[in-house]
Design a protein around this motif. Structure first.
Motif, PDB file in Angstrom:
ATOM      1  N   GLN A  19     -53.916  19.760   1.471  1.00 56.50           N
ATOM      2  CA  GLN A  19     -53.078  18.994   2.409  1.00 56.50           C
ATOM      3  C   GLN A  19     -53.464  19.326   3.849  1.00 56.50           C
ATOM      4  OE1 GLN A  19     -48.851  19.482   1.724  1.00 56.50           O
ATOM      5  NE2 GLN A  19     -49.105  19.273  -0.491  1.00 56.50           N
ATOM      6  N   TYR A  20     -53.658  20.612   4.119  1.00 52.29           N
ATOM      7  CA  TYR A  20     -54.049  21.055   5.461  1.00 52.29           C
ATOM      8  C   TYR A  20     -55.395  20.445   5.851  1.00 52.29           C
ATOM      9  CZ  TYR A  20     -56.020  24.141   8.995  1.00 52.29           C
ATOM     10  OH  TYR A  20     -56.649  24.629  10.114  1.00 52.29           O
ATOM     11  N   VAL A  21     -56.365  20.509   4.958  1.00 51.75           N
ATOM     12  CA  VAL A  21     -57.704  19.978   5.238  1.00 51.75           C
ATOM     13  C   VAL A  21     -57.628  18.487   5.560  1.00 51.75           C
ATOM     14  CG1 VAL A  21     -59.959  19.480   4.185  1.00 51.75           C
ATOM     15  CG2 VAL A  21     -58.948  21.759   3.954  1.00 51.75           C
ATOM     16  N   GLY A  23     -55.077  16.922   6.849  1.00 54.98           N
ATOM     17  CA  GLY A  23     -54.463  16.819   8.170  1.00 54.98           C
ATOM     18  C   GLY A  23     -55.435  17.148   9.279  1.00 54.98           C
ATOM     19  N   VAL A  24     -56.264  18.162   9.069  1.00 55.42           N
ATOM     20  CA  VAL A  24     -57.278  18.515  10.068  1.00 55.42           C
ATOM     21  C   VAL A  24     -58.253  17.359  10.245  1.00 55.42           C
ATOM     22  CG1 VAL A  24     -59.255  20.018  10.546  1.00 55.42           C
ATOM     23  CG2 VAL A  24     -57.101  21.009   9.791  1.00 55.42           C
ATOM     24  N   ALA A  25     -58.722  16.790   9.148  1.00 61.23           N
ATOM     25  CA  ALA A  25     -59.662  15.671   9.240  1.00 61.23           C
ATOM     26  C   ALA A  25     -59.087  14.544  10.086  1.00 61.23           C
ATOM     27  CB  ALA A  25     -60.022  15.179   7.839  1.00 61.23           C
ATOM     28  N   SER A  26     -57.835  14.234   9.877  1.00 61.41           N
ATOM     29  CA  SER A  26     -57.180  13.190  10.656  1.00 61.41           C
ATOM     30  C   SER A  26     -57.063  13.590  12.131  1.00 61.41           C
ATOM     31  CB  SER A  26     -55.800  12.907  10.062  1.00 61.41           C
ATOM     32  OG  SER A  26     -55.114  11.959  10.822  1.00 61.41           O
ATOM     33  N   SER A  27     -56.710  14.846  12.384  1.00 62.98           N
ATOM     34  CA  SER A  27     -56.518  15.300  13.765  1.00 62.98           C
ATOM     35  C   SER A  27     -57.820  15.340  14.557  1.00 62.98           C
ATOM     36  CB  SER A  27     -55.852  16.679  13.780  1.00 62.98           C
ATOM     37  OG  SER A  27     -56.766  17.697  13.407  1.00 62.98           O
ATOM     38  N   LEU A  28     -58.951  15.478  13.903  1.00 65.18           N
ATOM     39  CA  LEU A  28     -60.245  15.565  14.578  1.00 65.18           C
ATOM     40  C   LEU A  28     -60.731  14.222  15.111  1.00 65.18           C
ATOM     41  CD1 LEU A  28     -62.129  17.938  12.120  1.00 65.18           C
ATOM     42  CD2 LEU A  28     -61.365  18.506  14.444  1.00 65.18           C
ATOM     43  N   TYR A  74     -52.686  19.072  15.737  1.00 64.66           N
ATOM     44  CA  TYR A  74     -53.169  20.284  15.073  1.00 64.66           C
ATOM     45  C   TYR A  74     -52.083  21.357  15.034  1.00 64.66           C
ATOM     46  CZ  TYR A  74     -55.527  24.283  13.377  1.00 64.66           C
ATOM     47  OH  TYR A  74     -55.833  25.391  12.612  1.00 64.66           O
ATOM     48  N   GLN A  75     -51.352  21.527  16.107  1.00 63.68           N
ATOM     49  CA  GLN A  75     -50.318  22.565  16.152  1.00 63.68           C
ATOM     50  C   GLN A  75     -49.285  22.371  15.041  1.00 63.68           C
ATOM     51  OE1 GLN A  75     -50.101  25.444  18.235  1.00 63.68           O
ATOM     52  NE2 GLN A  75     -52.249  24.848  18.362  1.00 63.68           N
ATOM     53  N   GLN A  76     -49.033  21.128  14.681  1.00 67.66           N
ATOM     54  CA  GLN A  76     -48.077  20.878  13.599  1.00 67.66           C
ATOM     55  C   GLN A  76     -48.611  21.297  12.228  1.00 67.66           C
ATOM     56  OE1 GLN A  76     -46.522  16.831  13.879  1.00 67.66           O
ATOM     57  NE2 GLN A  76     -44.759  17.766  14.902  1.00 67.66           N
ATOM     58  N   LEU A  77     -49.910  21.523  12.114  1.00 64.90           N
ATOM     59  CA  LEU A  77     -50.511  21.926  10.843  1.00 64.90           C
ATOM     60  C   LEU A  77     -50.539  23.441  10.634  1.00 64.90           C
ATOM     61  CD1 LEU A  77     -53.570  19.510  10.863  1.00 64.90           C
ATOM     62  CD2 LEU A  77     -51.544  19.348   9.395  1.00 64.90           C
ATOM     63  N   ILE A  78     -50.245  24.206  11.664  1.00 67.12           N
ATOM     64  CA  ILE A  78     -50.415  25.659  11.586  1.00 67.12           C
ATOM     65  C   ILE A  78     -49.508  26.297  10.541  1.00 67.12           C
ATOM     66  CG2 ILE A  78     -50.104  27.811  12.881  1.00 67.12           C
ATOM     67  CD1 ILE A  78     -51.342  26.345  15.279  1.00 67.12           C
ATOM     68  N   THR A  79     -48.274  25.877  10.440  1.00 67.25           N
ATOM     69  CA  THR A  79     -47.379  26.448   9.429  1.00 67.25           C
ATOM     70  C   THR A  79     -47.935  26.194   8.029  1.00 67.25           C
ATOM     71  OG1 THR A  79     -45.450  26.185  10.847  1.00 67.25           O
ATOM     72  CG2 THR A  79     -45.033  26.428   8.494  1.00 67.25           C
ATOM     73  N   LEU A  80     -48.405  24.988   7.774  1.00 67.64           N
ATOM     74  CA  LEU A  80     -49.012  24.658   6.487  1.00 67.64           C
ATOM     75  C   LEU A  80     -50.252  25.515   6.254  1.00 67.64           C
ATOM     76  CD1 LEU A  80     -49.133  22.880   3.944  1.00 67.64           C
ATOM     77  CD2 LEU A  80     -50.371  21.179   5.324  1.00 67.64           C
ATOM     78  N   ARG A  81     -51.095  25.644   7.277  1.00 71.83           N
ATOM     79  CA  ARG A  81     -52.301  26.472   7.175  1.00 71.83           C
ATOM     80  C   ARG A  81     -51.959  27.888   6.770  1.00 71.83           C
ATOM     81  NH1 ARG A  81     -54.506  28.054  12.714  1.00 71.83           N
ATOM     82  NH2 ARG A  81     -52.954  29.677  12.361  1.00 71.83           N
TER      83      ARG A  81
END
Length: 96
Positions: A19-21, A23-28, A74-81
């Motif tokens: 899920q994190y990966v 989200g990162v792909a989308s954020s990039l 990206y900051q919203q993904l940190i908890t998931l990461r």
């Protein structure tokens, strides 16, 4: 000069990590960054490695890299990461 993120990862929960990966792909996308390498650990050729995955992401500049890292998306993904894995994320600038 190009700038790079190198992430080294020890995945704790593969489903959350996926899920994190995603989200990162989308954020990039907004930062025109390219994932150069994403893969699972194969073997240590020298020393010891306690990780499961690695990633190398290229940005056009260090400024663009920092804008992405500090972006809302990206900051919203940190908890998931942090739930999904233990990570080491470092930035590098290409030398001329």
């Amino acid at each position: 000069m190009s700038a790079y993120i190198i992430g080294q990862v020890k995945v704790k929960d593969r489903a959350l990590w996926n899920q994190y990966v995603a989200g990162v792909a989308s954020s990039l996308q907004a930062f025109e960054a390219k994932v150069l390498v994403r893969g699972q650990f194969k073997q240590a050729l020298a020393g010891h490695a306690d990780l499961s995955d690695s990633v190398v992401i290229e940005f056009s500049s260090a400024e663009q890299l920092n804008r992405w890292f500090h972006s809302h998306d990206y900051q919203q993904l940190i908890t998931l990461r942090d739930q999904a894995a233990s990570v080491s994320i470092n930035s590098y600038v290409a030398e001329a």
